[in-house]
Design a protein around this motif. Structure first.
Motif, PDB file in Angstrom:
ATOM      1  N   CYS A 166       0.820  -1.217   0.000  1.00  0.00           N
ATOM      2  CA  CYS A 166       0.000   0.000   0.000  1.00  0.00           C
ATOM      3  C   CYS A 166       0.850   1.262   0.000  1.00  0.00           C
ATOM      4  O   CYS A 166       0.466   2.277  -0.587  1.00  0.00           O
ATOM      5  CB  CYS A 166      -0.936   0.000   1.212  1.00  0.00           C
ATOM      6  N   VAL A 167       1.995   1.223   0.661  1.00  0.00           N
ATOM      7  CA  VAL A 167       2.876   2.387   0.676  1.00  0.00           C
ATOM      8  C   VAL A 167       3.485   2.614  -0.710  1.00  0.00           C
ATOM      9  O   VAL A 167       3.659   3.758  -1.156  1.00  0.00           O
ATOM     10  CB  VAL A 167       3.985   2.207   1.735  1.00  0.00           C
ATOM     11  N   LEU A 168       3.799   1.539  -1.409  1.00  0.00           N
ATOM     12  CA  LEU A 168       4.416   1.672  -2.728  1.00  0.00           C
ATOM     13  C   LEU A 168       3.410   2.022  -3.822  1.00  0.00           C
ATOM     14  O   LEU A 168       3.762   2.650  -4.830  1.00  0.00           O
ATOM     15  CB  LEU A 168       5.135   0.365  -3.095  1.00  0.00           C
ATOM     16  N   ALA A 169       2.162   1.620  -3.642  1.00  0.00           N
ATOM     17  CA  ALA A 169       1.176   1.734  -4.712  1.00  0.00           C
ATOM     18  C   ALA A 169       0.965   3.141  -5.259  1.00  0.00           C
ATOM     19  O   ALA A 169       0.896   3.318  -6.483  1.00  0.00           O
ATOM     20  CB  ALA A 169      -0.160   1.153  -4.231  1.00  0.00           C
ATOM     21  N   PRO A 170       0.828   4.179  -4.428  1.00  0.00           N
ATOM     22  CA  PRO A 170       0.529   5.510  -4.982  1.00  0.00           C
ATOM     23  C   PRO A 170       1.586   6.045  -5.934  1.00  0.00           C
ATOM     24  O   PRO A 170       1.293   6.939  -6.736  1.00  0.00           O
ATOM     25  CB  PRO A 170       0.427   6.383  -3.727  1.00  0.00           C
ATOM     26  N   LEU A 171       2.800   5.519  -5.851  1.00  0.00           N
ATOM     27  CA  LEU A 171       3.858   5.994  -6.747  1.00  0.00           C
ATOM     28  C   LEU A 171       3.588   5.633  -8.198  1.00  0.00           C
ATOM     29  O   LEU A 171       4.230   6.170  -9.108  1.00  0.00           O
ATOM     30  CB  LEU A 171       5.201   5.407  -6.307  1.00  0.00           C
ATOM     31  N   THR A 172       2.649   4.710  -8.432  1.00  0.00           N
ATOM     32  CA  THR A 172       2.448   4.183  -9.785  1.00  0.00           C
ATOM     33  C   THR A 172       1.518   5.017 -10.646  1.00  0.00           C
ATOM     34  O   THR A 172       1.399   4.745 -11.836  1.00  0.00           O
ATOM     35  CB  THR A 172       1.878   2.753  -9.697  1.00  0.00           C
ATOM     36  N   ILE A 173       0.817   6.004 -10.091  1.00  0.00           N
ATOM     37  CA  ILE A 173      -0.168   6.743 -10.888  1.00  0.00           C
ATOM     38  C   ILE A 173       0.311   8.131 -11.276  1.00  0.00           C
ATOM     39  O   ILE A 173      -0.476   8.947 -11.753  1.00  0.00           O
ATOM     40  CB  ILE A 173      -1.510   6.836 -10.138  1.00  0.00           C
ATOM     41  N   ARG A 174       1.566   8.412 -11.071  1.00  0.00           N
ATOM     42  CA  ARG A 174       2.109   9.706 -11.489  1.00  0.00           C
ATOM     43  C   ARG A 174       2.012   9.836 -13.003  1.00  0.00           C
ATOM     44  O   ARG A 174       2.270   8.909 -13.744  1.00  0.00           O
ATOM     45  CB  ARG A 174       3.561   9.843 -11.057  1.00  0.00           C
ATOM     46  N   GLY A 175       1.635  11.004 -13.472  1.00  0.00           N
ATOM     47  CA  GLY A 175       1.549  11.240 -14.906  1.00  0.00           C
ATOM     48  C   GLY A 175       0.199  10.926 -15.509  1.00  0.00           C
ATOM     49  O   GLY A 175      -0.049  11.288 -16.662  1.00  0.00           O
ATOM     50  N   LEU A 176      -0.671  10.241 -14.755  1.00  0.00           N
ATOM     51  CA  LEU A 176      -2.016   9.961 -15.260  1.00  0.00           C
ATOM     52  C   LEU A 176      -2.923  11.157 -14.997  1.00  0.00           C
ATOM     53  O   LEU A 176      -2.750  11.885 -14.015  1.00  0.00           O
ATOM     54  CB  LEU A 176      -2.591   8.723 -14.587  1.00  0.00           C
TER      55      LEU A 176
END
Length: 556
Positions: A513-523
């Motif tokens: 869960c801590v790592l997940a938000p890093l994946t939506i940058r740029g969307l």
């Protein structure tokens, strides 16, 4: 943020978007979330592992110094102590174990008919087989998401919803009285296939019925329905002690699908996008008649929207079927598809992309559901508490999703959930044994973690569905659901893992869960934007964030 007015908003508003037709149809479509909850979570009760130990034997021969004696019936050898453990029978001479034998059967704390685990002795070396029942159900969801999600885009939301719903009712009913475990696994798999296909079509149809400003409403109500279904499942399992009849009752509650053909209509957006204008006009007239409004304004708005699409779009699906080649031809569509397919490899490859959200949110949500019954000594109380805590979370989701936006909700509440889960897992490690009140602190933190992830899950579901164009929406979200199913696939094993390593589930889920938000940058943020109806619409939305980044760099 710039607000985009959907081409179809005028149609929906002219038809009185919150009229009787929309409310009644939304209610029926939202029942899909109830049936989904019944089938996804029934395993917690019909596959519950009761307390057990080896069945007592009438005789037990032990050979000592080349002399064989029956330590249970020979009074001259009463010095032998026989201990019946969960998975072995130990014979001790004073303090030494001289024999450890396998169980010849098991005695359970509850009636054997209360769970298929006790009915078929799926314990000890067979323990993993009880989890496989749910795993194959999740595999059915994966198959449906990968290979059947195109049905809704090609042939319409309604026929896919109706026919797959009926088939899921049949297979779910057959699961009630299986002759053996293999039979149960096979029909659980088929239920996962048909129910997932039907449910995805229902959710897509719901999204396409709402004006831009109100697309979060069905997602919120869906979450409430799902939670209520979780409590109903618990109540049914508590009142009905035989797992066969628990499963049959849950199956019978989905018989409403038999009338869906006469009670639902095809999506107006899908009909217009596929140039089925005559059917779209018939649907508009029907809605206007039921809502008692004049259809002429809505028909005019629909024709205007159709003209705009025809003039702007160079790539409409005009009577052709959606196929995988369309995902190869368009780089943004291919990007979204590849990202969702790579989610299963998250922990091994750390591929950081936007579609990981479906995987992480589902692992978090389902993992916490499957372990929540372990939060208290009372099985039903622990499950109910874990469910009740989600109601305020769902209400909070509705209050913040249109204020903060989809992306900020995913960021904020994933970080909260991850932090809380990691801290709670530390309290379950051996070095924290002497920490006062550590159990209750861990209990509260676990519930808070589930509360946070309960906000992330609908935000992610809504956000991802809003990114795909109409004729690819069900296929695209189906791929995301495939990733979600991969996440759910491991969730039943958390029941086993928590019995052996209590701190492990929360630290795994928290880290993800801590790592997940890093994946939506740029969307792009989809709040207040129209749904993309064509590939050109999607390209414009997907490319805009990159253009804004370049513009900002130029200014600097």
């Amino acid at each position: 943020m710039e607000q985009d007015e959907s081409r179809f908003d005028d149609v929906f508003r002219s038809l009185k978007w919150n009229g009787f037709y929309q409310m009644s149809r939304c209610l029926v479509l939202l029942l899909s979330s109830v049936i989904l909850a019944f089938n996804q979570l029934s395993i917690i009760f019909i596959g519950n592992v009761p307390g057990y130990q080896c069945r007592e034997l009438q005789n037990l021969n032990v050979t000592v110094n080349n002399v064989t004696v029956d330590v249970l019936s020979d009074a001259n050898h009463s010095s032998y102590n026989v201990t019946y453990n969960q998975c072995s029978i130990d014979v001790k001479n004073a303090t030494d174990v001289i024999l450890s034998a396998d169980c010849k059967g098991y005695d359970y704390d509850d009636d054997v008919s209360k769970s298929f685990v006790s009915e078929w002795d799926l314990v000890c070396e067979k323990e993993i087989m009880s989890d496989n029942v749910q795993v194959f159900y999740m595999l059915g969801e994966i198959v449906a998401s990968l290979f059947l999600s195109q049905l809704s885009d090609n042939y319409g939301r309604k026929p896919t919803l109706v026919w797959c719903g009926v088939l899921s009712l049949i297979t779910s009913g057959i699961c009630s009285f299986p002759p053996n475990l293999v039979f149960l696994i096979a029909f659980k798999f088929l239920t996962g296939v048909f129910l997932t296909t039907s449910t995805n079509s229902a959710y897509t149809l719901l999204t396409e019925m709402m004006p831009t400003d109100f697309r979060a409403v069905p997602e919120t109500i869906k979450a409430f329905f799902y939670l209520t279904a979780m409590l109903i499942t618990c109540l049914i399992a508590f009142l009905i002690k035989d797992w066969h009849w628990v499963q049959m009752t849950l199956a019978l509650l989905s018989t409403y699908v038999l009338v869906l053909h006469w009670f639902t209509d095809e999506s107006i957006i899908w009909l217009c996008t596929t140039k089925k204008y005559t059917q779209a006009e018939e649907t508009i007239r029907k809605i206007a008649r039921i809502n008692q409004v004049d259809p002429r304004e809505a028909l005019q708005a629909m024709r205007k929207s159709a003209d705009e699409e025809n003039s702007e779009s160079q790539h409409l699906i005009a009577g052709n079927t959606t196929n995988w080649l369309d995902f190869v031809r368009n780089k943004n569509l291919l990007k979204l598809l590849l990202i969702s397919s790579l989610l299963r490899y998250k922990t091994e490859t750390l591929v950081w992309d936007e579609r990981k959200q479906m995987f992480v949110a589902t692992v978090g949500n389902h993992g916490l559901v499957f372990t929540s019954a372990s939060l208290t000594e009372n099985f039903y109380l622990g499950y109910s508490l874990g469910t009740l805590v989600e109601y305020p979370a769902t209400l909070l989701f509705y209050l913040v999703v249109n204020r903060l936006g989809r992306k900020k909700c995913v960021y904020i509440f994933h970080y909260i959930a991850g932090t809380v889960l990691v801290v709670s897992s530390l309290l379950l490690m051996p070095f924290a044994d002497n920490f006062p009140e550590k159990f209750w602190l861990s209990f509260v933190l676990s519930l808070c973690g589930r509360w946070s992830i309960s906000i992330c899950y609908p935000a992610v579901a809504l956000y991802t569905m809003e990114l795909f164009p109409t004729c690819f929406r069900n296929t695209g979200t189906g791929t995301s659901e495939f990733a979600s199913s991969v996440g759910s696939l491991v969730s039943p094993y958390f029941r086993t893992l928590i019995r052996h390593v209590p701190w492990a589930p929360n630290i795994i889920l928290g880290t993800m869960c801590v790592l997940a938000p890093l994946t939506i940058r740029g969307l792009p943020e989809t709040k207040g934007r129209e749904l993309p109806h064509t590939l050109e619409d999607m390209d414009r939305i997907m490319n805009k964030p990159q253009e804004e980044i370049k513009e900002n760099r130029t200014r600097v």
